[in-house]
Write a protein that holds these residues in place. Structure first.
Motif, mmCIF file in Angstrom:
data_model
loop_
_atom_site.group_PDB
_atom_site.id
_atom_site.type_symbol
_atom_site.label_atom_id
_atom_site.label_comp_id
_atom_site.label_asym_id
_atom_site.label_seq_id
_atom_site.Cartn_x
_atom_site.Cartn_y
_atom_site.Cartn_z
ATOM 1 N N TYR A 99 6.696 -4.101 3.979
ATOM 2 C CA TYR A 99 6.294 -4.458 2.340
ATOM 3 C C TYR A 99 5.718 -3.375 1.982
ATOM 4 O O TYR A 99 5.929 -3.225 0.673
ATOM 5 N N TYR A 100 5.511 -2.432 2.554
ATOM 6 C CA TYR A 100 5.356 -1.272 1.623
ATOM 7 C C TYR A 100 6.223 -0.299 1.010
ATOM 8 O O TYR A 100 6.327 0.121 -0.331
ATOM 9 N N ALA A 101 7.337 -0.357 1.678
ATOM 10 C CA ALA A 101 8.621 0.114 1.133
ATOM 11 C C ALA A 101 9.023 -1.350 -0.034
ATOM 12 O O ALA A 101 9.792 -0.634 -0.818
ATOM 13 N N TRP A 102 9.446 -2.750 0.306
ATOM 14 C CA TRP A 102 9.363 -3.235 -1.118
ATOM 15 C C TRP A 102 8.521 -3.026 -1.908
ATOM 16 O O TRP A 102 9.213 -2.635 -3.113
ATOM 17 N N VAL A 103 7.493 -3.191 -1.947
ATOM 18 C CA VAL A 103 6.388 -2.954 -3.071
ATOM 19 C C VAL A 103 7.040 -1.270 -3.873
ATOM 20 O O VAL A 103 6.817 -1.000 -4.823
ATOM 21 N N ARG A 104 7.083 -0.201 -3.469
ATOM 22 C CA ARG A 104 7.528 1.200 -3.921
ATOM 23 C C ARG A 104 8.069 0.697 -4.778
ATOM 24 O O ARG A 104 8.852 1.565 -5.577
ATOM 25 N N ARG A 105 10.041 0.794 -4.115
ATOM 26 C CA ARG A 105 10.474 0.158 -4.920
ATOM 27 C C ARG A 105 10.886 -0.829 -5.677
ATOM 28 O O ARG A 105 11.353 -0.129 -7.065
ATOM 29 N N GLY A 119 7.257 1.387 -8.000
ATOM 30 C CA GLY A 119 6.303 2.499 -7.936
ATOM 31 C C GLY A 119 5.862 3.668 -6.817
ATOM 32 O O GLY A 119 5.191 2.527 -6.135
ATOM 33 N N ASN A 120 5.487 4.714 -6.816
ATOM 34 C CA ASN A 120 4.702 5.242 -6.052
ATOM 35 C C ASN A 120 3.177 4.973 -5.917
ATOM 36 O O ASN A 120 2.885 4.117 -4.695
ATOM 37 N N PHE A 121 2.660 4.101 -6.778
ATOM 38 C CA PHE A 121 1.089 4.932 -7.705
ATOM 39 C C PHE A 121 1.034 2.455 -6.552
ATOM 40 O O PHE A 121 0.192 2.679 -5.594
ATOM 41 N N TRP A 122 1.669 1.631 -7.090
ATOM 42 C CA TRP A 122 1.310 0.575 -6.368
ATOM 43 C C TRP A 122 2.145 0.157 -4.711
ATOM 44 O O TRP A 122 1.769 -0.050 -3.527
ATOM 45 N N GLY A 123 3.387 0.535 -4.448
ATOM 46 C CA GLY A 123 3.180 1.338 -3.569
ATOM 47 C C GLY A 123 1.940 1.805 -2.080
ATOM 48 O O GLY A 123 1.812 1.530 -0.738
ATOM 49 N N GLN A 159 -0.900 1.982 -2.969
ATOM 50 C CA GLN A 159 -1.914 0.536 -2.623
ATOM 51 C C GLN A 159 -1.123 0.082 -1.660
ATOM 52 O O GLN A 159 -2.401 -0.602 -1.119
ATOM 53 N N GLU A 160 -0.649 -0.711 -1.997
ATOM 54 C CA GLU A 160 0.141 -1.605 -0.564
ATOM 55 C C GLU A 160 -0.297 -1.205 0.888
ATOM 56 O O GLU A 160 -0.964 -1.891 1.620
ATOM 57 N N ALA A 161 -0.282 -0.112 1.001
ATOM 58 C CA ALA A 161 0.678 0.545 2.402
ATOM 59 C C ALA A 161 -1.319 0.411 2.786
ATOM 60 O O ALA A 161 -1.751 0.329 3.469
ATOM 61 N N TRP A 162 -2.153 1.169 1.441
ATOM 62 C CA TRP A 162 -3.803 1.699 1.702
ATOM 63 C C TRP A 162 -4.291 0.270 2.033
ATOM 64 O O TRP A 162 -5.074 -0.277 3.077
ATOM 65 N N LEU A 163 -3.927 -0.606 1.279
ATOM 66 C CA LEU A 163 -4.997 -2.047 1.268
ATOM 67 C C LEU A 163 -4.175 -3.102 2.853
ATOM 68 O O LEU A 163 -5.311 -3.388 3.533
ATOM 69 N N SER A 164 -3.210 -3.165 3.503
ATOM 70 C CA SER A 164 -3.024 -2.908 5.213
ATOM 71 C C SER A 164 -3.297 -2.620 5.406
ATOM 72 O O SER A 164 -3.983 -3.034 6.679
ATOM 73 N N LEU A 165 -3.485 -0.447 5.667
ATOM 74 C CA LEU A 165 -3.626 -0.288 6.725
ATOM 75 C C LEU A 165 -5.649 -0.802 6.775
ATOM 76 O O LEU A 165 -6.181 -0.505 7.878
ATOM 77 N N VAL A 166 -6.228 -0.321 5.374
ATOM 78 C CA VAL A 166 -7.530 -0.677 6.072
ATOM 79 C C VAL A 166 -8.205 -1.706 6.063
ATOM 80 O O VAL A 166 -9.106 -2.212 6.592
ATOM 81 N N ALA A 167 -6.991 -3.085 5.477
ATOM 82 C CA ALA A 167 -7.317 -4.503 6.450
ATOM 83 C C ALA A 167 -7.085 -4.485 7.434
ATOM 84 O O ALA A 167 -8.032 -5.603 8.138
ATOM 85 N N SER A 168 -6.203 -3.750 8.149
ATOM 86 C CA SER A 168 -5.842 -3.847 9.399
ATOM 87 C C SER A 168 -6.986 -2.775 10.581
ATOM 88 O O SER A 168 -6.882 -3.198 11.533
ATOM 89 N N ILE A 169 -8.074 -2.041 10.042
ATOM 90 C CA ILE A 169 -9.080 -1.772 10.907
ATOM 91 C C ILE A 169 -9.894 -3.261 10.853
ATOM 92 O O ILE A 169 -10.625 -2.440 11.390
ATOM 93 N N PHE A 170 -10.581 -3.618 10.111
ATOM 94 C CA PHE A 170 -11.014 -5.100 10.319
ATOM 95 C C PHE A 170 -10.116 -6.432 11.231
ATOM 96 O O PHE A 170 -11.025 -7.077 11.794
#
Length: 432
Positions: free
Chosen positions: A53-59, A62-66, A68-79
């Motif tokens: 999903y990170y690769a999909w959003v980035r493609r 663009g880079n900014f939203w890609g 953010q997608e990875a950031w949200l997923s990783l932070v959500a994963s912590i919980f």
């Protein structure tokens, strides 16, 4: 990655009652899981890249939203990842209350995190085979309950059950149901390690929606027949139900299954989340050492260890609070994935899509409406949970805002830019 069996559904029954709980369990996969499965089916078959999903959003965006997608997923994963060792300990406590004293439960949870990290470093095939058999093993006690229940029709209306201390209402019950049905996109991050992903992903998604729905609804419907009061249900209560239905042996079997569920879910999701730092490191968004692979198994061992440390830090937050934060942050990343689906339809209409969401462009837009509306409930619910003296919603917004700051810091440290998203069609190797 989506379901560890019927465990974790107890609070849905407590909050909504049997009839509404079954309705929620039937409607949620239609409104929440099926649209997500369709979206994942199209994007994973068209772009089976490492990082999913990170690769999909980035493609698409663009880079900014890609980022953010990875950031949200990783932070959500912590919980999210702290939930499963927590469930492991809750069911262990049902068998051995000694572990509920002091910090013993936290130490056990740390042991789960450590062992699963080591299994993942051992390789993807070890994890996938283990997870599949664990699912069938932990489902066996619920099948026994469904078989026994008709024989006890109405007989448990006055059963002696410990009064529930749960304060869960119908809104939290719905939130927990959404959590039980989420995680479909997690499988996308290992696409380059899946045989024939273009055909495998859509079939696996659609079959899994049906199998998971049946595994939740059947045991709850069976217990409704017995007359057991819904008010007695709470997290971990399936073990007590098993004792009422089949005696001590079934109770032990179900409690062991609950422990297996927490362990198996955590084990499978380590595999998924650890590929995000790997993909980001390969793109230059994270330091190169996150991309280090084990020389034999090719597992991203540095990413696994780093994430395991973060997950271990949230083990004491409690089940309901963890679920609330998880869905709030996960909702942001899921919204970006639906936007990527739509954006790629307009931006790259000629992209080969072995599986397509039905209904053309209108269908691609329409399937995201119901999941996004359900996520509004998570925002409402997050106002009543407290973390560090503030509402979960405020805490979540701080974490989301931190992703924007992290992007610009990252960008300042890498003025030369990152590698560009690949436009060529991926060459996917088959693994024997």
């Amino acid at each position: 990655m989506v379901s560890g069996g019927t465990y974790g559904t107890e609070d849905i029954v407590h909050g909504a009652g049997y009839g509404k709980a079954i309705l929620i369990l039937l409607l949620t996969p239609v409104l929440w899981s099926l649209p997500t499965a369709f979206m994942i089916g199209e994007l994973s078959s068209a772009l089976p890249h490492e990082g999913g999903y990170y690769a999909w959003v980035r493609r698409a965006m663009g880079n900014f939203w890609g980022f953010q997608e990875a950031w949200l997923s990783l932070v959500a994963s912590i919980f999210d990842m702290a939930i499963y060792p927590t469930l492991f300990v809750l069911y262990l406590d049902r068998l051995f209350p000694w572990f509920a004293e002091g910090h013993r439960g936290v130490l056990v949870a740390l042991g789960v995190v450590t062992l699963c990290a080591l299994l993942n470093i051992a390789g993807v095939r070890v994890v996938s085979t283990t997870s599949l058999w664990l699912f069938f093993l932990l489902s066996a006690p619920f099948l026994a309950i469904a078989v026994i229940a008709p024989l006890k029709f109405g007989m448990l209306a006055h059963a002696a059950a410990k009064p529930s201390a749960s304060g869960v209402g119908i809104l939290t019950g719905l939130l927990i149901c959404m959590w039980n049905y989420m995680g479909w996109d997690n499988a996308s991050t290992i696409a380059t390690e899946v045989e024939r992903p273009q055909q495998t992903y859509p079939r696996a998604m659609l079959w899994a929606v049906a199998i998971v729905s049946v595994s939740y609804v059947l045991p709850v419907a069976a217990m409704w027949m017995t007359g057991l009061p819904a008010s007695a249900w709470e997290t971990g209560f399936w073990a007590d139900i098993a004792g009422l239905m089949g005696g001590p042996l079934l109770r032990i079997g179900l409690a062991l299954g609950g422990m297996i569920s927490g362990f198996g879910m955590f084990n499978a999701l380590v595999m998924s989340y650890s590929r995000l730092p790997l993909a980001m490191a390969e793109d230059g968004m994270l330091p190169k050492f996150f991309g280090k692979l084990h020389p034999r198994t090719r597992a991203p061992w540095v990413a696994i260890i780093a994430l395991a440390i973060c997950w271990a830090m949230c083990l004491g937050l409690g089940f309901e609070r963890l679920v609330t934060l998880d869905i709030l942050l996960y909702g942001g990343s899921l919204g970006l994935e639906f936007l990527a689906l739509i954006w790629l339809r307009f931006r790259e209409p000629e992209l080969a899509r072995p599986f397509r969401v039905p209904g053309g462009t209108f269908g691609a837009i329409a399937i995201g409406i119901a999941p996004m509306l359900l996520l509004i409930f998570s925002v409402i619910r997050s106002e009543s949970e407290q973390v560090l003296g503030m509402s979960s919603f405020a805490f979540g917004m701080i974490l989301i805002g931190a992703g924007v700051i992290a992007y610009f810091i990252n960008h300042a440290l890498k003025p030369g830019g990152w590698t560009q998203p690949a436009k060529e069609e991926p060459q996917v190797a088959a693994y024997d």
